[in-house]
Scaffold this active site. Structure first.
Site, PDB file in Angstrom:
ATOM      1  N   LYS A  22       0.847  -1.204   0.000  1.00 21.35           N
ATOM      2  CA  LYS A  22       0.000   0.000   0.000  1.00 21.35           C
ATOM      3  C   LYS A  22       0.884   1.256   0.000  1.00 21.35           C
ATOM      4  CE  LYS A  22      -1.773   1.572   4.054  1.00 21.35           C
ATOM      5  NZ  LYS A  22      -1.508   2.987   4.356  1.00 21.35           N
ATOM      6  N   ASN A  23       1.901   1.262   0.874  1.00 21.38           N
ATOM      7  CA  ASN A  23       2.672   2.493   1.067  1.00 21.38           C
ATOM      8  C   ASN A  23       3.709   2.740  -0.017  1.00 21.38           C
ATOM      9  OD1 ASN A  23       1.075   2.907   3.227  1.00 21.38           O
ATOM     10  ND2 ASN A  23       2.609   2.396   4.782  1.00 21.38           N
ATOM     11  N   CYS A 116      -5.212  12.226  12.681  1.00 22.68           N
ATOM     12  CA  CYS A 116      -5.917  10.943  12.642  1.00 22.68           C
ATOM     13  C   CYS A 116      -5.722  10.318  14.022  1.00 22.68           C
ATOM     14  CB  CYS A 116      -5.375  10.047  11.534  1.00 22.68           C
ATOM     15  SG  CYS A 116      -3.841   9.274  11.948  1.00 22.68           S
ATOM     16  N   ARG A 121      -0.114  14.277  13.073  1.00 24.66           N
ATOM     17  CA  ARG A 121       0.332  14.046  11.682  1.00 24.66           C
ATOM     18  C   ARG A 121       0.475  15.363  10.899  1.00 24.66           C
ATOM     19  NH1 ARG A 121      -1.391   8.644  10.032  1.00 24.66           N
ATOM     20  NH2 ARG A 121       0.232   8.800   8.454  1.00 24.66           N
ATOM     21  N   ASP A 304       4.604   0.466  12.056  1.00 23.24           N
ATOM     22  CA  ASP A 304       3.382  -0.151  11.514  1.00 23.24           C
ATOM     23  C   ASP A 304       3.233  -1.613  11.914  1.00 23.24           C
ATOM     24  OD1 ASP A 304       3.379   1.662   8.335  1.00 23.24           O
ATOM     25  OD2 ASP A 304       2.877   2.240  10.375  1.00 23.24           O
ATOM     26  N   ARG A 397      -8.557  -0.659   4.662  1.00 22.18           N
ATOM     27  CA  ARG A 397      -7.739   0.386   4.043  1.00 22.18           C
ATOM     28  C   ARG A 397      -6.377  -0.152   3.647  1.00 22.18           C
ATOM     29  NH1 ARG A 397      -7.322   5.914   6.995  1.00 22.18           N
ATOM     30  NH2 ARG A 397      -6.042   6.090   5.148  1.00 22.18           N
TER      31      ARG A 397
HETATM   32  C1  EPZ Z   1       4.008   6.939   6.324  1.00 25.04           C
HETATM   33  O1  EPZ Z   1       3.220   7.944   6.921  1.00 25.04           O
HETATM   34  C2  EPZ Z   1       3.118   5.718   6.223  1.00 25.04           C
HETATM   35  N1  EPZ Z   1       1.979   6.013   5.354  1.00 25.04           N
HETATM   36  C3  EPZ Z   1       2.639   5.308   7.613  1.00 25.04           C
HETATM   37  O2  EPZ Z   1       1.882   4.110   7.471  1.00 25.04           O
HETATM   38  C4  EPZ Z   1       3.869   4.993   8.470  1.00 25.04           C
HETATM   39  O3  EPZ Z   1       3.447   4.688   9.793  1.00 25.04           O
HETATM   40  C5  EPZ Z   1       4.787   6.231   8.507  1.00 25.04           C
HETATM   41  O4  EPZ Z   1       5.143   6.610   7.156  1.00 25.04           O
HETATM   42  C6  EPZ Z   1       6.076   5.965   9.277  1.00 25.04           C
HETATM   43  O5  EPZ Z   1       6.746   4.873   8.713  1.00 25.04           O
HETATM   44  C7  EPZ Z   1       2.156   5.982   4.009  1.00 25.04           C
HETATM   45  O6  EPZ Z   1       3.237   5.722   3.522  1.00 25.04           O
HETATM   46  C8  EPZ Z   1       0.942   6.276   3.172  1.00 25.04           C
HETATM   47  P1  EPZ Z   1       6.029  10.324   8.478  1.00 25.04           P
HETATM   48  P2  EPZ Z   1       3.766   9.478   6.964  1.00 25.04           P
HETATM   49  O7  EPZ Z   1       5.900  11.592   7.701  1.00 25.04           O
HETATM   50  O8  EPZ Z   1       4.522   9.765   5.733  1.00 25.04           O
HETATM   51  C9  EPZ Z   1       5.922  13.493  12.009  1.00 25.04           C
HETATM   52  C10 EPZ Z   1       0.071   2.689   7.772  1.00 25.04           C
HETATM   53  O9  EPZ Z   1      -0.365   2.124   8.790  1.00 25.04           O
HETATM   54  N2  EPZ Z   1       5.855  14.498  10.933  1.00 25.04           N
HETATM   55  O10 EPZ Z   1       7.253   9.486   8.308  1.00 25.04           O
HETATM   56  O11 EPZ Z   1       2.620  10.347   7.330  1.00 25.04           O
HETATM   57  C11 EPZ Z   1       4.660  12.641  12.079  1.00 25.04           C
HETATM   58  O12 EPZ Z   1       3.672  13.286  12.849  1.00 25.04           O
HETATM   59  C12 EPZ Z   1       0.497   4.134   7.860  1.00 25.04           C
HETATM   60  O13 EPZ Z   1       0.219   2.147   6.636  1.00 25.04           O
HETATM   61  C13 EPZ Z   1       5.934  15.849  11.271  1.00 25.04           C
HETATM   62  O14 EPZ Z   1       6.038  16.210  12.445  1.00 25.04           O
HETATM   63  O15 EPZ Z   1       4.772   9.387   8.202  1.00 25.04           O
HETATM   64  C14 EPZ Z   1       5.156  11.381  12.711  1.00 25.04           C
HETATM   65  O16 EPZ Z   1       5.201  11.562  14.119  1.00 25.04           O
HETATM   66  C15 EPZ Z   1       0.256   4.723   9.231  1.00 25.04           C
HETATM   67  N3  EPZ Z   1       5.865  16.780  10.286  1.00 25.04           N
HETATM   68  C16 EPZ Z   1       6.585  11.247  12.178  1.00 25.04           C
HETATM   69  O17 EPZ Z   1       6.953  12.561  11.722  1.00 25.04           O
HETATM   70  C17 EPZ Z   1       5.751  16.433   8.959  1.00 25.04           C
HETATM   71  O18 EPZ Z   1       5.714  17.324   8.093  1.00 25.04           O
HETATM   72  C18 EPZ Z   1       6.732  10.276  11.011  1.00 25.04           C
HETATM   73  O19 EPZ Z   1       5.796  10.676  10.036  1.00 25.04           O
HETATM   74  C19 EPZ Z   1       5.679  15.054   8.637  1.00 25.04           C
HETATM   75  C20 EPZ Z   1       5.740  14.107   9.633  1.00 25.04           C
END
Ligand code: EPZ
Length: 417
Positions: A22-23, A116, A121, A304, A397
């Site tokens: 998915k990701n 969420c 996020r 995850d 999802r």
């Molecule tokens: C991706 O989300 C994945 N989703 C998530 O999978 C996964 O848990 C996550 O990466 C971490 O591996 C997809 O790929 C569609 P991040 P993403 O930006 O990109 C903070 C699932 O279950 N952050 O790496 O949103 C954020 O709040 C989903 O398949 C900021 O503060 O994750 C988090 O605490 C859930 N500011 C951390 O960084 C930003 O601008 C990591 O988030 C962006 C992120």
């Protein structure tokens, strides 16, 4: 509102195949906006989030066709460069339309995704980095407005690792003028898959999979074709399904090397796991011990898989200390596992799991997010009696036909409307 009903006590055995990731599929589908014409993707999982992405691409003027696991998208210049709230609120990853629209057409209006269940996020890191590439970014009434004549390559460093931020910048930099160097980039396998597809379209990207990625912008990209890599999180979830029931299960069509952290933790806990290039097998175990886990960006233990691994640790002998460092609120499944009789003490970022082997009792529970729903199904496999997981739309999802895959391994599981 669909529910999943599981009767515990069956030992799973046999072989099951992982679906496409998915990701990886989501960012790659959005990257098609960078090149007009027909793109073809294979091994795309049939998931609600993929359908949501198709809906957004169609809203942006693309034609999509999704037959079996092949997804075709014919991209033409969108009439309006807008990703509206009612589509973005269903799937946060829609923010990945921002980078491509800005890079290709010079302007974009994308709804802020909102938070969420697992955390606020924010997308501040995405927006800061796009500004460094020369985009004018304004926030107004719940939308991000982006504008640029042409993005300009630069050196930038993410103050903290962000998968989506790295993906947005990779896609934006592909068409920027000059060189972009991204430091502290995410190293997930899905980043490498995206970079491979961008390079197939004619981009010049090197270093994907390491923390420093170099992108030399080009004038134009052309549509291409790609097989999506296997879903490491689904594969890990299926391996844990075999392990938690004490069965022998082989997950094939997967990439065990992407799961080094999970496999080594399961081995540390006492499981025998064999791997080949494209499969992994867990051997039957009558007991295993609690191990401490801390989630971290790849190649660390995947956030995850934290909830699923917690289910496994509720059946361990001894205590397991699970630390969640990526998201600030990813223990919603703890209360639900406790309803089944698990003995877990949640703190802010740490959950202490005391193994209560064989003592879980089935009960109705509530899924709060995608991976929590998988964790509750796993617990239902070994809880005595019947467990009903409510709000199973979360599971749909991110897992393609989970109940059919588990039933084929011997689980007593079915979906009830
Ligand atoms: C991706 O989300 C994945 N989703 C998530 O999978 C996964 O848990 C996550 O990466 C971490 O591996 C997809 O790929 C569609 P991040 P993403 O930006 O990109 C903070 C699932 O279950 N952050 O790496 O949103 C954020 O709040 C989903 O398949 C900021 O503060 O994750 C988090 O605490 C859930 N500011 C951390 O960084 C930003 O601008 C990591 O988030 C962006 C992120």
């Amino acid at each position: 509102m669909d529910k999943m009903r599981v009767r515990g006590g069956k030992t799973l055995s046999g072989k099951v195949s992982a679906s496409g990731a998915k990701n990886s599929a989501l960012p790659i589908l959005f990257s098609s906006l960078l090149a007009e014409g027909e793109h073809v993707f294979h091994n795309v999982p049939r998931l609600v989030d993929v359908n949501s992405t198709a809906q957004l691409l169609e809203h942006l003027g693309c034609q999509t066709e999704f037959k079996g696991n092949t997804f075709r998208v014919n991209v033409s210049r969108p009439k309006e460069m807008e990703a509206p709230y009612d589509l973005v609120r269903k799937m946060r990853a829609s923010i990945l339309a921002l980078g491509p629209l800005l890079a290709k057409y010079g302007h974009a209006k994308v709804s802020l995704p909102g938070g969420c269940a697992i955390g606020t996020r924010p997308i501040d890191l995405h927006l800061e980095a796009l500004k460094e590439l020369g985009a004018e970014i304004n926030l107004d009434s719940g939308y991000v407005f982006g504008k640029t004549k042409r993005l300009k390559g630069t050196s930038l460093i993410f103050e903290s690792v962000t998968v989506g931020g790295t993906e947005n910048i990779l896609m934006a930099a592909a068409l920027a003028e000059g060189r972009t160097i991204i430091e502290n980039a995410a190293k997930e396998p899905e980043i490498v898959d995206l970079a491979n597809y961008l390079n197939k379209m004619g981009a010049k990207i090197s270093g994907a999979g390491s923390s420093i990625i170099t992108v030399d912008g080009v004038e134009k990209l052309k549509p291409a074709e790609q097989d999506i890599i296997a879903d490491r999180i689904e594969a890990g979830t299926l391996l844990i399904a075999g392990a938690i029931t004490g069965g022998q299960v082989t997950v094939d069509k997967c990439r065990p090397h992407d799961l080094d952290a999970l496999i080594s933790k399961m081995r540390e806990s006492g499981f025998k796991i064999e791997t080949t290039e494209t499969s992994m097998t867990v051997q039957p175990a009558s007991n295993w011990c609690g191990v401490d886990v801390t989630t971290a960006p790849h190649p660390g233990f995947p956030t995850d898989l934290q909830a699923q691994f917690m289910s496994l640790m509720t059946q361990a002998t001894g205590t397991s200390v699970i630390t969640e460092t990526v998201f600030e609120n990813r223990f919603m499944h703890v209360q639900e596992l406790s309803r089944l009789g698990a003995d877990i003490t949640p703190k802010t970022r740490v959950a202490i799991v005391r193994g209560t082997r064989g003592k879980l009792k089935g009960a109705p529970v509530m899924a709060t997010d995608l991976r929590a729903s998988a964790c509750l199904v796993l617990a239902g496999l070994i809880a005595e009696g019947e467990t009903v997981v409510n709000r199973i739309y979360h599971l749909d999802r991110g897992y393609e036909g989970m109940e059919n895959k588990l039933r084929a391994l011997g689980a007593e599981i079915d979906r009830i409307a």
